[in-house]
Design an enzyme around this catalytic site. Structure first.
Site, PDB file in Angstrom:
ATOM      1  N   LYS A 118      30.951 -32.933  -3.246  1.00 35.26           N
ATOM      2  CA  LYS A 118      31.930 -31.866  -3.058  1.00 35.26           C
ATOM      3  C   LYS A 118      32.037 -31.648  -1.556  1.00 35.26           C
ATOM      4  O   LYS A 118      31.083 -31.232  -0.907  1.00 35.26           O
ATOM      5  CB  LYS A 118      31.515 -30.573  -3.746  1.00 35.26           C
ATOM      6  CG  LYS A 118      32.556 -29.472  -3.557  1.00 35.26           C
ATOM      7  CD  LYS A 118      32.040 -28.093  -3.898  1.00 35.26           C
ATOM      8  CE  LYS A 118      33.078 -27.054  -3.494  1.00 35.26           C
ATOM      9  NZ  LYS A 118      32.549 -25.676  -3.591  1.00 35.26           N
ATOM     10  N   GLY A 144      33.402 -15.916  -2.100  1.00 38.97           N
ATOM     11  CA  GLY A 144      32.602 -14.713  -2.234  1.00 38.97           C
ATOM     12  C   GLY A 144      33.355 -13.405  -2.236  1.00 38.97           C
ATOM     13  O   GLY A 144      32.743 -12.341  -2.360  1.00 38.97           O
ATOM     14  N   ALA A 147      36.523 -21.067  -5.739  1.00 40.04           N
ATOM     15  CA  ALA A 147      36.306 -19.930  -4.837  1.00 40.04           C
ATOM     16  C   ALA A 147      37.213 -18.747  -5.163  1.00 40.04           C
ATOM     17  O   ALA A 147      38.385 -18.905  -5.502  1.00 40.04           O
ATOM     18  CB  ALA A 147      36.490 -20.329  -3.379  1.00 40.04           C
ATOM     19  N   GLY A 148      36.625 -17.563  -5.048  1.00 41.39           N
ATOM     20  CA  GLY A 148      37.359 -16.317  -5.191  1.00 41.39           C
ATOM     21  C   GLY A 148      37.340 -15.702  -6.570  1.00 41.39           C
ATOM     22  O   GLY A 148      37.809 -14.579  -6.757  1.00 41.39           O
ATOM     23  N   ALA A 154      30.495 -19.546  -8.540  1.00 39.46           N
ATOM     24  CA  ALA A 154      29.065 -19.292  -8.353  1.00 39.46           C
ATOM     25  C   ALA A 154      28.808 -17.800  -8.244  1.00 39.46           C
ATOM     26  O   ALA A 154      28.166 -17.199  -9.100  1.00 39.46           O
ATOM     27  CB  ALA A 154      28.551 -20.029  -7.113  1.00 39.46           C
ATOM     28  N   THR A 155      29.321 -17.183  -7.180  1.00 35.48           N
ATOM     29  CA  THR A 155      29.015 -15.787  -6.891  1.00 35.48           C
ATOM     30  C   THR A 155      29.368 -14.856  -8.037  1.00 35.48           C
ATOM     31  O   THR A 155      28.633 -13.898  -8.308  1.00 35.48           O
ATOM     32  CB  THR A 155      29.770 -15.345  -5.622  1.00 35.48           C
ATOM     33  OG1 THR A 155      29.452 -16.236  -4.558  1.00 35.48           O
ATOM     34  CG2 THR A 155      29.380 -13.935  -5.216  1.00 35.48           C
TER      35      THR A 155
END
Length: 264
Positions: free
Chosen positions: A98, A159, A185-186, A207-208
């Site tokens: 990645k 994040g 992301a986001g 992830a977050t």
């Protein structure tokens, strides 16, 4: 159940949810979340990997039967990203990567110029490249043209949990892509993941949203369900949007049969 598998390059996965590992408080919490998510592909930052083994992250993924996807998180130039990817190939015995090349620490947005340079070099070096990119249809097409196996546009900065701030651009990327599109992301909550799939993305990477949730395992299960729901809704086909209301039931018309008038 999702009716078809996610296929990237020469690999297929039953789950369309790709998990990240950053932000988890400990390995026990991460393990619960990974199991609940049903993921089969999980990113790992090569700088966090203990190549000697032990009881670390790689051992956990191996026990769970999850494929590690090394990433170049933290890299700020093409040269740094290429070197990190090459180290990951040696440490993990995989040519998948990645690709992340970040412009600055404040926004964590991709550096488009360095990203394309790194992608070109890694593809030439035999890597299966999955680049984290801006939500820019032109840049996504350029990355595909270099030979990337997928494109991974952001929904919003890493994040932030802002969800998909530019859904139209994601739709344009999907419409023109000849490789899988992974929303990356986001993501903040399950509805964001469902929307990504409804917009036509092939998978979601997050992830977050899980690792920093109050209950990571429960949120992971919610994300898995949302990805499946969004994918199935996309396949089913939503109804057209209308300006005015339209009754869902036919209007009933009552008529008298011939000769039923009073007095006859």
């Amino acid at each position: 159940m999702v009716e078809s598998k996610l296929t990237i390059a020469d690999r297929s996965f039953a789950s369309r949810l790709i998990m990240g590992t950053g932000g988890a408080s400990n390995l026990a919490v991460l393990q619960e979340a990974l199991v609940a998510s049903g993921t089969e592909l999980t990113t790992v930052a090569i700088r966090r990997v203990d190549a000697e083994g032990g009881t670390g992250l790689l051992d956990l993924l191996n026990r769970l039967g999850i494929t590690p996807l090394p990433n170049t998180a933290g890299c700020r130039s093409a040269a740094e990203a290429v070197l990190t990817a090459q180290l990951a190939r040696e440490a993990l015995a995989t040519n998948w990567v990645k690709l992340e090349v970040i412009a600055d620490e404040r926004t964590l947005l991709p550096d488009a110029i360095e990203l394309v340079r790194a992608a070109e070099q890694l593809v030439d070096d035999g890597f299966v490249v999955l680049p984290y990119t801006n939500d820019d249809p032109v840049l996504a097409r350029r990355l595909e043209d270099t030979g990337c196996a997928a494109v991974m546009p952001l929904g919003s900065p890493i994040g932030t949990g802002l969800g998909i701030t530019n859904p139209h651009n994601i739709e344009m990327i999907v419409a023109s892509a000849g490789v899988p599109v992974v929303l990356d992301a986001g993501i903040g909550t399950a509805s964001d993941a469902a929307l990504a799939m409804e917009l036509g993305c092939d998978a979601v990477l997050l992830a977050t949203a899980v690792t920093r949730a109050a209950d990571p395992a429960a949120m992971a299960a919610a994300m898995s369900a949302a990805v499946t729901a969004g994918y199935l809704a996309r396949r089913a086909g939503r109804i057209p949007k209308r300006f005015w209301a339209q009754a869902s039931s036919p209007t009933l018309v009552t008529t008298q049969s011939p000769g039923a008038e009073s007095g006859n």
